[in-house]
Design a protein around this motif. Structure first.
Motif, PDB file in Angstrom:
ATOM      1  N   GLN A 186      -7.160 -44.185 -11.356  1.00  0.00           N
ATOM      2  CA  GLN A 186      -7.243 -43.550 -10.047  1.00  0.00           C
ATOM      3  C   GLN A 186      -5.919 -43.690  -9.294  1.00  0.00           C
ATOM      4  OE1 GLN A 186      -9.660 -45.510  -6.985  1.00  0.00           O
ATOM      5  NE2 GLN A 186     -10.678 -43.549  -6.618  1.00  0.00           N
ATOM      6  N   ASP A 187      -5.333 -44.863  -9.336  1.00  0.00           N
ATOM      7  CA  ASP A 187      -4.080 -45.114  -8.619  1.00  0.00           C
ATOM      8  C   ASP A 187      -2.949 -44.247  -9.160  1.00  0.00           C
ATOM      9  OD1 ASP A 187      -2.395 -46.653  -6.780  1.00  0.00           O
ATOM     10  OD2 ASP A 187      -1.541 -47.531  -8.595  1.00  0.00           O
ATOM     11  N   ILE A 188      -2.844 -44.163 -10.482  1.00  0.00           N
ATOM     12  CA  ILE A 188      -1.785 -43.358 -11.111  1.00  0.00           C
ATOM     13  C   ILE A 188      -1.916 -41.894 -10.714  1.00  0.00           C
ATOM     14  CG2 ILE A 188      -1.017 -42.453 -13.344  1.00  0.00           C
ATOM     15  CD1 ILE A 188      -1.592 -45.292 -14.465  1.00  0.00           C
ATOM     16  N   GLN A 189      -3.145 -41.386 -10.697  1.00  0.00           N
ATOM     17  CA  GLN A 189      -3.347 -39.957 -10.449  1.00  0.00           C
ATOM     18  C   GLN A 189      -3.276 -39.576  -8.970  1.00  0.00           C
ATOM     19  OE1 GLN A 189      -6.746 -38.330 -12.836  1.00  0.00           O
ATOM     20  NE2 GLN A 189      -6.705 -40.351 -13.795  1.00  0.00           N
ATOM     21  N   VAL A 190      -3.643 -40.504  -8.087  1.00  0.00           N
ATOM     22  CA  VAL A 190      -3.702 -40.177  -6.663  1.00  0.00           C
ATOM     23  C   VAL A 190      -2.479 -40.664  -5.902  1.00  0.00           C
ATOM     24  CG1 VAL A 190      -4.997 -40.512  -4.515  1.00  0.00           C
ATOM     25  CG2 VAL A 190      -6.225 -40.184  -6.671  1.00  0.00           C
ATOM     26  N   ASN A 191      -2.092 -41.912  -6.137  1.00  0.00           N
ATOM     27  CA  ASN A 191      -1.067 -42.543  -5.307  1.00  0.00           C
ATOM     28  C   ASN A 191       0.328 -42.577  -5.919  1.00  0.00           C
ATOM     29  OD1 ASN A 191      -3.046 -43.290  -3.332  1.00  0.00           O
ATOM     30  ND2 ASN A 191      -3.654 -44.993  -4.640  1.00  0.00           N
ATOM     31  N   VAL A 225     -32.625 -41.544   1.511  1.00  0.00           N
ATOM     32  CA  VAL A 225     -31.901 -41.764   0.265  1.00  0.00           C
ATOM     33  C   VAL A 225     -30.763 -40.754   0.179  1.00  0.00           C
ATOM     34  CG1 VAL A 225     -32.036 -41.727  -2.251  1.00  0.00           C
ATOM     35  CG2 VAL A 225     -33.914 -42.697  -0.915  1.00  0.00           C
ATOM     36  N   LYS A 226     -29.564 -41.259  -0.074  1.00  0.00           N
ATOM     37  CA  LYS A 226     -28.395 -40.387  -0.145  1.00  0.00           C
ATOM     38  C   LYS A 226     -27.615 -40.646  -1.431  1.00  0.00           C
ATOM     39  CE  LYS A 226     -27.690 -39.732   4.827  1.00  0.00           C
ATOM     40  NZ  LYS A 226     -26.705 -39.800   5.954  1.00  0.00           N
ATOM     41  N   PHE A 227     -26.883 -39.629  -1.838  1.00  0.00           N
ATOM     42  CA  PHE A 227     -26.016 -39.729  -3.011  1.00  0.00           C
ATOM     43  C   PHE A 227     -24.679 -40.312  -2.588  1.00  0.00           C
ATOM     44  CE2 PHE A 227     -22.622 -37.356  -5.395  1.00  0.00           C
ATOM     45  CZ  PHE A 227     -22.720 -38.080  -6.579  1.00  0.00           C
ATOM     46  N   ASN A 228     -24.214 -41.317  -3.324  1.00  0.00           N
ATOM     47  CA  ASN A 228     -22.935 -41.956  -3.034  1.00  0.00           C
ATOM     48  C   ASN A 228     -21.961 -41.704  -4.180  1.00  0.00           C
ATOM     49  OD1 ASN A 228     -20.792 -43.541  -2.272  1.00  0.00           O
ATOM     50  ND2 ASN A 228     -21.784 -45.480  -2.785  1.00  0.00           N
ATOM     51  N   PRO A 229     -21.050 -40.749  -4.041  1.00  0.00           N
ATOM     52  CA  PRO A 229     -20.134 -40.430  -5.145  1.00  0.00           C
ATOM     53  C   PRO A 229     -19.130 -41.529  -5.444  1.00  0.00           C
ATOM     54  CG  PRO A 229     -19.511 -39.233  -3.160  1.00  0.00           C
ATOM     55  CD  PRO A 229     -20.820 -39.902  -2.862  1.00  0.00           C
ATOM     56  N   ARG A 230     -19.008 -42.513  -4.551  1.00  0.00           N
ATOM     57  CA  ARG A 230     -18.079 -43.628  -4.763  1.00  0.00           C
ATOM     58  C   ARG A 230     -18.793 -44.913  -5.188  1.00  0.00           C
ATOM     59  NH1 ARG A 230     -12.903 -43.045  -3.136  1.00  0.00           N
ATOM     60  NH2 ARG A 230     -12.332 -41.197  -1.938  1.00  0.00           N
ATOM     61  N   ALA A 231     -20.001 -44.770  -5.702  1.00  0.00           N
ATOM     62  CA  ALA A 231     -20.778 -45.960  -6.079  1.00  0.00           C
ATOM     63  C   ALA A 231     -20.091 -46.775  -7.160  1.00  0.00           C
ATOM     64  CB  ALA A 231     -22.171 -45.543  -6.536  1.00  0.00           C
ATOM     65  N   GLY A 232     -19.340 -46.124  -8.027  1.00  0.00           N
ATOM     66  CA  GLY A 232     -18.678 -46.840  -9.110  1.00  0.00           C
ATOM     67  C   GLY A 232     -17.833 -45.905  -9.946  1.00  0.00           C
ATOM     68  N   PRO A 233     -17.187 -46.405 -10.991  1.00  0.00           N
ATOM     69  CA  PRO A 233     -16.247 -45.632 -11.790  1.00  0.00           C
ATOM     70  C   PRO A 233     -16.869 -44.459 -12.548  1.00  0.00           C
ATOM     71  CG  PRO A 233     -15.832 -47.960 -12.075  1.00  0.00           C
ATOM     72  CD  PRO A 233     -17.135 -47.846 -11.333  1.00  0.00           C
ATOM     73  N   VAL A 234     -16.271 -43.307 -12.379  1.00  0.00           N
ATOM     74  CA  VAL A 234     -16.515 -42.122 -13.197  1.00  0.00           C
ATOM     75  C   VAL A 234     -15.305 -41.220 -13.010  1.00  0.00           C
ATOM     76  CG1 VAL A 234     -17.699 -40.707 -11.456  1.00  0.00           C
ATOM     77  CG2 VAL A 234     -18.245 -40.395 -13.878  1.00  0.00           C
ATOM     78  N   LEU A 235     -14.949 -40.470 -14.047  1.00  0.00           N
ATOM     79  CA  LEU A 235     -13.711 -39.691 -13.974  1.00  0.00           C
ATOM     80  C   LEU A 235     -13.836 -38.393 -14.775  1.00  0.00           C
ATOM     81  CD1 LEU A 235     -10.779 -39.723 -12.954  1.00  0.00           C
ATOM     82  CD2 LEU A 235     -10.165 -41.036 -14.982  1.00  0.00           C
ATOM     83  N   PRO A 236     -14.762 -37.488 -14.382  1.00  0.00           N
ATOM     84  CA  PRO A 236     -14.968 -36.293 -15.188  1.00  0.00           C
ATOM     85  C   PRO A 236     -13.908 -35.216 -15.012  1.00  0.00           C
ATOM     86  CG  PRO A 236     -16.409 -36.251 -13.288  1.00  0.00           C
ATOM     87  CD  PRO A 236     -15.715 -37.583 -13.274  1.00  0.00           C
ATOM     88  N   TYR A 237     -13.270 -35.152 -13.856  1.00  0.00           N
ATOM     89  CA  TYR A 237     -12.370 -34.040 -13.561  1.00  0.00           C
ATOM     90  C   TYR A 237     -10.932 -34.472 -13.260  1.00  0.00           C
ATOM     91  CZ  TYR A 237     -16.919 -31.821 -12.837  1.00  0.00           C
ATOM     92  OH  TYR A 237     -18.207 -31.376 -12.994  1.00  0.00           O
ATOM     93  N   GLY A 238     -10.647 -35.753 -13.317  1.00  0.00           N
ATOM     94  CA  GLY A 238      -9.338 -36.219 -12.910  1.00  0.00           C
ATOM     95  C   GLY A 238      -9.232 -36.282 -11.397  1.00  0.00           C
ATOM     96  N   PHE A 239      -8.127 -36.849 -10.922  1.00  0.00           N
ATOM     97  CA  PHE A 239      -7.899 -37.005  -9.492  1.00  0.00           C
ATOM     98  C   PHE A 239      -6.568 -36.370  -9.103  1.00  0.00           C
ATOM     99  CE2 PHE A 239     -10.447 -41.039 -10.142  1.00  0.00           C
ATOM    100  CZ  PHE A 239     -11.549 -40.625  -9.400  1.00  0.00           C
ATOM    101  N   GLY A 240      -6.400 -36.196  -7.800  1.00  0.00           N
ATOM    102  CA  GLY A 240      -5.099 -35.816  -7.272  1.00  0.00           C
ATOM    103  C   GLY A 240      -4.737 -34.366  -7.507  1.00  0.00           C
ATOM    104  N   LEU A 241      -3.449 -34.073  -7.322  1.00  0.00           N
ATOM    105  CA  LEU A 241      -2.941 -32.708  -7.441  1.00  0.00           C
ATOM    106  C   LEU A 241      -3.264 -32.101  -8.798  1.00  0.00           C
ATOM    107  CD1 LEU A 241      -1.166 -30.379  -6.306  1.00  0.00           C
ATOM    108  CD2 LEU A 241       0.808 -31.560  -7.305  1.00  0.00           C
TER     109      LEU A 241
END
Length: 572
Positions: free
Chosen positions: A100-105, A499-515
């Protein structure tokens, strides 16, 4: 005149030849990056890790499970592999937070890998997917940005998916009727349905891949069935339409590059000289020309007719006509860029999603309790449709807030891993987890192992980058005690009694991050929500025999399922 050489001279010459051979061999051996763990045997052979990986691939049909295993064997969240003679080592990162850090920051240190260009460039020279993050890349993304707009996805793509998938439901009712309780192979039907969907959404015409199979069996009284209720029913199949075979032939050609040590050269040659690929490219070019001209006829007189936008090609041509009018220039509605961006839209729009849906239906079949909860959640959300004995519309599906559906899709991403890795290249000398990474090194970030599906490696916080340390609490982490279970509930939280969906509940990476994250992510979400909802609404997916229920993968363009069998009954 004969020349007599003394034994001493001959011995010296032999020694010199031996020394040169040894030095040449050593020069060809992999050059490890200091400090990063690697398999010691691999550094002692010219082909490095390739023989072991190819042997694993031959036995299992998988690639990324071997690389995941290697990180565990070496007990490190960062390792290196030697996969290309004379090339730099691959660096493998098996940790969500670093990925996540490499792709976003750290986008000033990492960019799209040049390896992606070697694979995709020959087929899609004008598509942004393989380009570095420069002005050309940004211009291409700007050109197609409206294909991911909420209006286009909800008003054009959503209804298209809904209409086409009803043909799949009809086909599967016929298959279930003829199978008489026996399982049948369904993966190819899912691919056909997604090709029908995405070609219609991209170019506005019907491929008829599902219709061809439906016409082949519709109205048949019976087929020859095996005696055992657990043996699969085998149906007669119709020839697939040329549009379908051409699309699939071109998309599958990427495997040529993925399996080759010289991907760019190999695929370039294949596209020019393999008869099936030459024919498929001719069909594709002719089809695109026809659809671009048809779209231009729509908007040449009045480019502001929004009600005439029925597909992505309409949208791109309309936008080009509007910009040309605004800038007082000639319209350029048929260019290599437009053609290749449209090709990318329809190829990515069906390949990854069809794989993801296959995994989703397999997990619903394996976990009957999850299936029942999902169906109950859908019925509760779509009370009008349930009361009327109707299907929920695409607008109803896309507007509904159904936390359990979102949670199931995300848990399926965590386990299905249609794309098991994200690749970036170091654009300058940098550091990952305390290790120096030379400029030009490809970095593969796994999403199929430690921290995702198995317990994370223990990492000293001081080894992480400053931005990684600052993002420590941005996402949750999975509990080691149940990380290996398929549990959609892990994505749900209670907030003020709801009850709500929390997309940041834990690690998953289906589409990549960032630009450089997946451009088509929003399209994929629409496809998944509509298609999964309609299938679960319409069918009970009963358990299949163990012999047809393997969760082994086949690493091709995506991480496909080796077995996709269903035993269907209509819901009550």
């Amino acid at each position: 005149m004969a020349i007599n050489l003394s034994p001493g001279i001959l011995g010296l010459a032999a020694f010199a030849l031996f020394a040169v051979t040894v030095l040449a061999y050593r020069a060809l051996l992999p050059k490890p990056i200091p400090g990063i763990p690697y398999k010691k045997e691999s550094a002692k052979r010219v082909l490095g890790d390739a023989p072991d990986l190819l042997e694993w691939r031959s036995e299992t049909k998988e690639i990324w499970s071997y690389i995941r295993k290697l990180t565990v064997d070496l007990e490190s969240p960062i390792i290196q592999m030697f996969m290309r003679p004379f090339g730099k080592p691959w660096v493998i990162v098996a940790d969500f937070r670093e990925a996540q850090d490499i792709q976003v920051n750290r986008q000033d240190e990492f960019d799209r890998s040049t390896y992606i260009g070697e694979v995709f460039g020959p087929l899609l020279p004008g598509n942004h997917v393989w380009m570095p993050s420069n002005e050309t890349f940004r211009a291409h993304r700007w050109l197609i940005r409206d294909t991911m707009s909420p209006g286009f996805l909800q008003n054009v793509v959503g209804p298209t998916i809904h209409d086409s998938t009803q043909d799949l439901l009809t086909l599967w009712r016929e298959r279930a009727r003829l199978a008489q309780g026996r399982p049948f192979e369904g993966g190819k039907d899912i691919i056909r349905n997604l090709v029908d969907v995405i070609i219609r959404a991209t170019f506005g015409f019907d491929v008829g891949a599902i219709a061809a199979q439906l016409n082949r069996i519709f109205g048949m009284d019976k087929i020859e069935l095996p005696t055992s209720i657990d043996s699969p029913a085998i149906f007669p199949y119709a020839a697939d339409p040329e549009a379908y075979t051409s699309v699939r032939t071109l998309v599958d050609s990427l495997q040529i590059a993925l399996k080759s040590p010289i991907p760019k050269q190999h695929l370039t040659f294949a596209l020019k000289f393999y008869p099936s690929l030459v024919a498929a490219r001719k069909w594709n070019e002719r089809m695109m020309g026809d659809r671009l001209r048809a779209a231009w006829r729509k908007f040449s007189g009045n480019p502001d007719q929004d009600d005439q936008v029925k597909s992505a090609v309409d949208l791109l041509v309309q936008r080009e006509a509007q910009m040309a009018k605004k800038e007082n220039r000639n319209v350029k509605y048929d260019t290599r860029v437009i053609r290749d961006e449209l090709f990318g839209f329809f190829s990515a729009g069906h390949e990854t999603t069809s794989t993801t849906i296959c995994w989703a239906l397999k997990y619903l079949t394996r976990h009957q309790d999850v299936q029942q909860k999902l169906r109950s959640a859908l019925r509760s959300a779509h009370q009008r449709a349930f009361a009327a004995g109707d299907l929920p519309s695409s607008h109803e599906i896309l507007k509904a807030d159904i936390p359990y559906l979102d949670a199931f899709i995300e848990e399926n991403h965590r386990w299905g891993t249609s794309i098991p890795t994200v690749i970036r290249i170091a654009t300058r000398d940098t550091v990952i987890l305390g290790h120096r990474i030379p400029k030009g090194t490809d970095v593969f970030m796994l999403n199929n192992g430690p921290s995702f599906q198995t317990p994370a490696f223990a990492i000293d916080e001081s080894k992480r980058s400053k931005t990684s340390q600052e993002w420590k609490d941005k996402n949750g982490v999975w509990d080691d005690s149940d990380i290996a279970k398929f549990t959609p509930e892990r994505w749900l939280v209670e907030d003020k009694g709801n009850v709500k969906f929390n997309p940041r509940a834990g690690p998953v990476l289906p589409y990549g991050f960032g630009l450089r994250g997946c451009f088509g992510m929003k399209l994929a979400v629409v496809e998944l929500k509509v298609i999964i909802s309609l299938i679960v609404w319409s069918f009970e997916l009963h358990e299949t025999p163990l012999s047809l229920s393997s969760f082994a993968g086949d690493d091709m363009n995506t991480h496909r399922c080796q077995q996709v069998y269903f035993r269907l009954a209509e819901t009550k």
